[in-house]
Design a protein around this motif. Structure first.
Motif, PDB file in Angstrom:
ATOM      1  N   MET A   1       9.664 -21.847  66.358  1.00 19.82           N
ATOM      2  CA  MET A   1       9.253 -23.159  65.896  1.00 19.82           C
ATOM      3  C   MET A   1       8.932 -24.048  67.078  1.00 19.82           C
ATOM      4  O   MET A   1       9.321 -23.760  68.215  1.00 19.82           O
ATOM      5  N   ARG A   2       8.194 -25.118  66.811  1.00 21.80           N
ATOM      6  CA  ARG A   2       7.797 -26.021  67.885  1.00 21.80           C
ATOM      7  C   ARG A   2       8.911 -27.028  68.136  1.00 21.80           C
ATOM      8  O   ARG A   2       9.284 -27.805  67.254  1.00 21.80           O
ATOM      9  N   ALA A   3       9.452 -26.978  69.346  1.00 24.66           N
ATOM     10  CA  ALA A   3      10.547 -27.873  69.721  1.00 24.66           C
ATOM     11  C   ALA A   3      10.696 -27.840  71.232  1.00 24.66           C
ATOM     12  O   ALA A   3      10.246 -26.913  71.896  1.00 24.66           O
ATOM     13  N   SER A   4      11.365 -28.856  71.743  1.00 27.74           N
ATOM     14  CA  SER A   4      11.667 -28.899  73.180  1.00 27.74           C
ATOM     15  C   SER A   4      13.113 -28.483  73.384  1.00 27.74           C
ATOM     16  O   SER A   4      14.021 -29.034  72.754  1.00 27.74           O
TER      17      SER A   4
ATOM     18  N   HIS B   1      16.046 -13.994  65.387  1.00 23.85           N
ATOM     19  CA  HIS B   1      15.514 -14.396  66.695  1.00 23.85           C
ATOM     20  C   HIS B   1      14.918 -15.784  66.566  1.00 23.85           C
ATOM     21  O   HIS B   1      14.305 -16.114  65.554  1.00 23.85           O
ATOM     22  N   VAL B   2      15.114 -16.600  67.580  1.00 25.83           N
ATOM     23  CA  VAL B   2      14.538 -17.943  67.607  1.00 25.83           C
ATOM     24  C   VAL B   2      13.769 -18.110  68.905  1.00 25.83           C
ATOM     25  O   VAL B   2      14.262 -17.762  69.973  1.00 25.83           O
ATOM     26  N   ASN B   3      12.561 -18.622  68.791  1.00 28.85           N
ATOM     27  CA  ASN B   3      11.747 -18.896  69.975  1.00 28.85           C
ATOM     28  C   ASN B   3      11.243 -20.333  69.874  1.00 28.85           C
ATOM     29  O   ASN B   3      10.379 -20.639  69.053  1.00 28.85           O
ATOM     30  N   LEU B   4      11.806 -21.224  70.694  1.00 27.56           N
ATOM     31  CA  LEU B   4      11.396 -22.623  70.698  1.00 27.56           C
ATOM     32  C   LEU B   4      10.383 -22.859  71.813  1.00 27.56           C
ATOM     33  O   LEU B   4      10.602 -22.447  72.944  1.00 27.56           O
ATOM     34  N   THR B   5       9.286 -23.517  71.493  1.00 25.06           N
ATOM     35  CA  THR B   5       8.281 -23.841  72.493  1.00 25.06           C
ATOM     36  C   THR B   5       7.659 -25.192  72.163  1.00 25.06           C
ATOM     37  O   THR B   5       7.492 -25.540  70.994  1.00 25.06           O
ATOM     38  N   SER B   6       7.329 -25.945  73.196  1.00 23.69           N
ATOM     39  CA  SER B   6       6.674 -27.237  72.997  1.00 23.69           C
ATOM     40  C   SER B   6       5.156 -27.111  73.087  1.00 23.69           C
ATOM     41  O   SER B   6       4.440 -28.083  72.843  1.00 23.69           O
TER      42      SER B   6
ATOM     43  N   ILE C   1       0.893 -21.668  72.093  1.00 26.01           N
ATOM     44  CA  ILE C   1       1.899 -20.598  72.092  1.00 26.01           C
ATOM     45  C   ILE C   1       2.598 -20.539  70.736  1.00 26.01           C
ATOM     46  O   ILE C   1       2.862 -19.459  70.187  1.00 26.01           O
ATOM     47  N   ASN C   2       2.886 -21.710  70.180  1.00 25.27           N
ATOM     48  CA  ASN C   2       3.540 -21.768  68.867  1.00 25.27           C
ATOM     49  C   ASN C   2       2.663 -21.118  67.790  1.00 25.27           C
ATOM     50  O   ASN C   2       3.146 -20.340  66.960  1.00 25.27           O
ATOM     51  N   GLN C   3       1.358 -21.432  67.809  1.00 22.79           N
ATOM     52  CA  GLN C   3       0.439 -20.854  66.830  1.00 22.79           C
ATOM     53  C   GLN C   3       0.320 -19.341  67.009  1.00 22.79           C
ATOM     54  O   GLN C   3       0.204 -18.595  66.033  1.00 22.79           O
ATOM     55  N   TYR C   4       0.357 -18.885  68.267  1.00 23.52           N
ATOM     56  CA  TYR C   4       0.304 -17.435  68.529  1.00 23.52           C
ATOM     57  C   TYR C   4       1.506 -16.733  67.898  1.00 23.52           C
ATOM     58  O   TYR C   4       1.353 -15.720  67.206  1.00 23.52           O
TER      59      TYR C   4
ATOM     60  N   LEU D   1       9.557 -31.285  60.675  1.00 23.74           N
ATOM     61  CA  LEU D   1      10.578 -31.461  61.709  1.00 23.74           C
ATOM     62  C   LEU D   1      10.009 -31.545  63.128  1.00 23.74           C
ATOM     63  O   LEU D   1      10.708 -31.971  64.043  1.00 23.74           O
ATOM     64  N   GLU D   2       8.759 -31.106  63.332  1.00 20.04           N
ATOM     65  CA  GLU D   2       8.206 -30.960  64.681  1.00 20.04           C
ATOM     66  C   GLU D   2       8.366 -32.211  65.547  1.00 20.04           C
ATOM     67  O   GLU D   2       8.766 -32.120  66.698  1.00 20.04           O
ATOM     68  N   TYR D   3       8.041 -33.374  64.990  1.00 18.42           N
ATOM     69  CA  TYR D   3       8.099 -34.594  65.790  1.00 18.42           C
ATOM     70  C   TYR D   3       9.525 -34.865  66.259  1.00 18.42           C
ATOM     71  O   TYR D   3       9.754 -35.291  67.390  1.00 18.42           O
ATOM     72  N   PHE D   4      10.489 -34.588  65.389  1.00 16.45           N
ATOM     73  CA  PHE D   4      11.888 -34.891  65.702  1.00 16.45           C
ATOM     74  C   PHE D   4      12.519 -33.838  66.602  1.00 16.45           C
ATOM     75  O   PHE D   4      13.454 -34.132  67.346  1.00 16.45           O
ATOM     76  N   THR D   5      12.027 -32.608  66.537  1.00 19.92           N
ATOM     77  CA  THR D   5      12.567 -31.555  67.398  1.00 19.92           C
ATOM     78  C   THR D   5      11.910 -31.547  68.778  1.00 19.92           C
ATOM     79  O   THR D   5      12.316 -30.778  69.645  1.00 19.92           O
ATOM     80  N   SER D   6      10.910 -32.390  68.961  1.00 18.12           N
ATOM     81  CA  SER D   6      10.197 -32.437  70.237  1.00 18.12           C
ATOM     82  C   SER D   6      10.469 -33.710  71.029  1.00 18.12           C
ATOM     83  O   SER D   6       9.939 -33.869  72.131  1.00 18.12           O
ATOM     84  N   HIS D   7      11.262 -34.635  70.476  1.00 22.00           N
ATOM     85  CA  HIS D   7      11.544 -35.902  71.139  1.00 22.00           C
ATOM     86  C   HIS D   7      13.031 -36.215  71.099  1.00 22.00           C
ATOM     87  O   HIS D   7      13.778 -35.668  70.282  1.00 22.00           O
TER      88      HIS D   7
END
Length: 253
Positions: A1-4, A78-83, A87-90, A130-136
């Protein structure tokens, strides 16, 4: 998922919020004579005094579900976090949509109704929210909450505990995951041995699939490139020489 990974998750257990709400109501009702004219705002948050980052959430969730796997797992946890959006779309295409499409194709072939693509679509809609909140990250003022804790008696501090400094995130996340397993998915701990066997089976399937895929891709690449063939033969020769040297060294000892 997209997150920092470095963004603060600012999770708060619901019972902490309830206790803080009850304490705030008590304090407001007890200050009839000395009540402030300004409205008190209580930010019941953890990020400022006991931060827990999304990278840590990832680690503890995966650790828990590897030790205590789900009985009906479709794939290995498995979890893969990326901002990074690309990469997230891939990874969404490779790790979510492709397996879901293949599984739905299998279900159609055996005469069952496909369901994985619908599940993945619902999952992506939830993740996009959730993307906005998991990235800030945000900074909240907790002064009023600290003041409220100081107003409680020692007994009330135990009964209505909302001091987030006492939260141990590793234990909390394990309880969270195990609660999800038991109360949401209705899986008992007695099923763990079978679930662990199932997880090992999924691991072997994944390793086998990845190995076959790499070999097929490499073989196609080698067949069309003299340079690739030269690299391949060089690597194989180097490995063979290393094994021969290792065997000779072991024999001499």
């Amino acid at each position: 998922m997209r997150a920092s990974n470095d963004a603060v998750a600012d999770l708060v257990p619901v019972d902490v919020v309830i206790n803080a709400t009850l304490a705030a109501a008590w304090y407001s009702g007890s200050q009839t004579l000395n009540r402030s004219k300004n409205l008190l705002v209580y930010n019941c948050t953890t990020g400022g005094i006991n931060p827990f980052r999304w990278g840590e959430v990832e680690y503890h969730v995966i650790s828990t579900f590897k030790r205590n796997p789900l009985e009906q797992a479709f794939r290995r946890p498995h979890v893969n976090l990326t901002s990074n959006h690309l990469i997230n779309q891939y990874w969404i295409a490779v790790s979510h949509k492709a397996p879901a499409f293949l599984y739905d194709l299998y279900l159609r072939l055996i005469g069952r109704e496909p369901r994985m693509m619908k599940t993945i679509t619902r999952l992506h809609k939830a993740m996009m929210v959730l993307e906005y909140f998991t990235s800030h990250s945000w900074v909240w003022n907790n002064d009023n909450v600290a003041m409220l804790i100081a107003q409680l008696s020692p007994e009330d501090k135990k009964v209505f505990n909302f001091d987030v400094r006492q939260l141990h995130w590793a234990e909390y996340m394990e309880s969270y995951c195990m609660g999800t397993k038991k109360y949401v998915l209705n899986e008992e701990l007695s099923g763990l041995p079978a679930a662990r066997k199932h997880l090992n089976k999924l691991r072997n399937i994944r390793y086998s699939f990845n190995t076959i895929l790499v070999v097929l891709i490499w073989r196609v690449f080698i067949a069309r490139s003299q340079m690739a063939r030269n690299i391949w033969y060089f690597v194989v020769s180097l490995c063979f020489k290393f094994l021969s040297y290792f065997r000779a060294s072991s024999t001499m000892r």
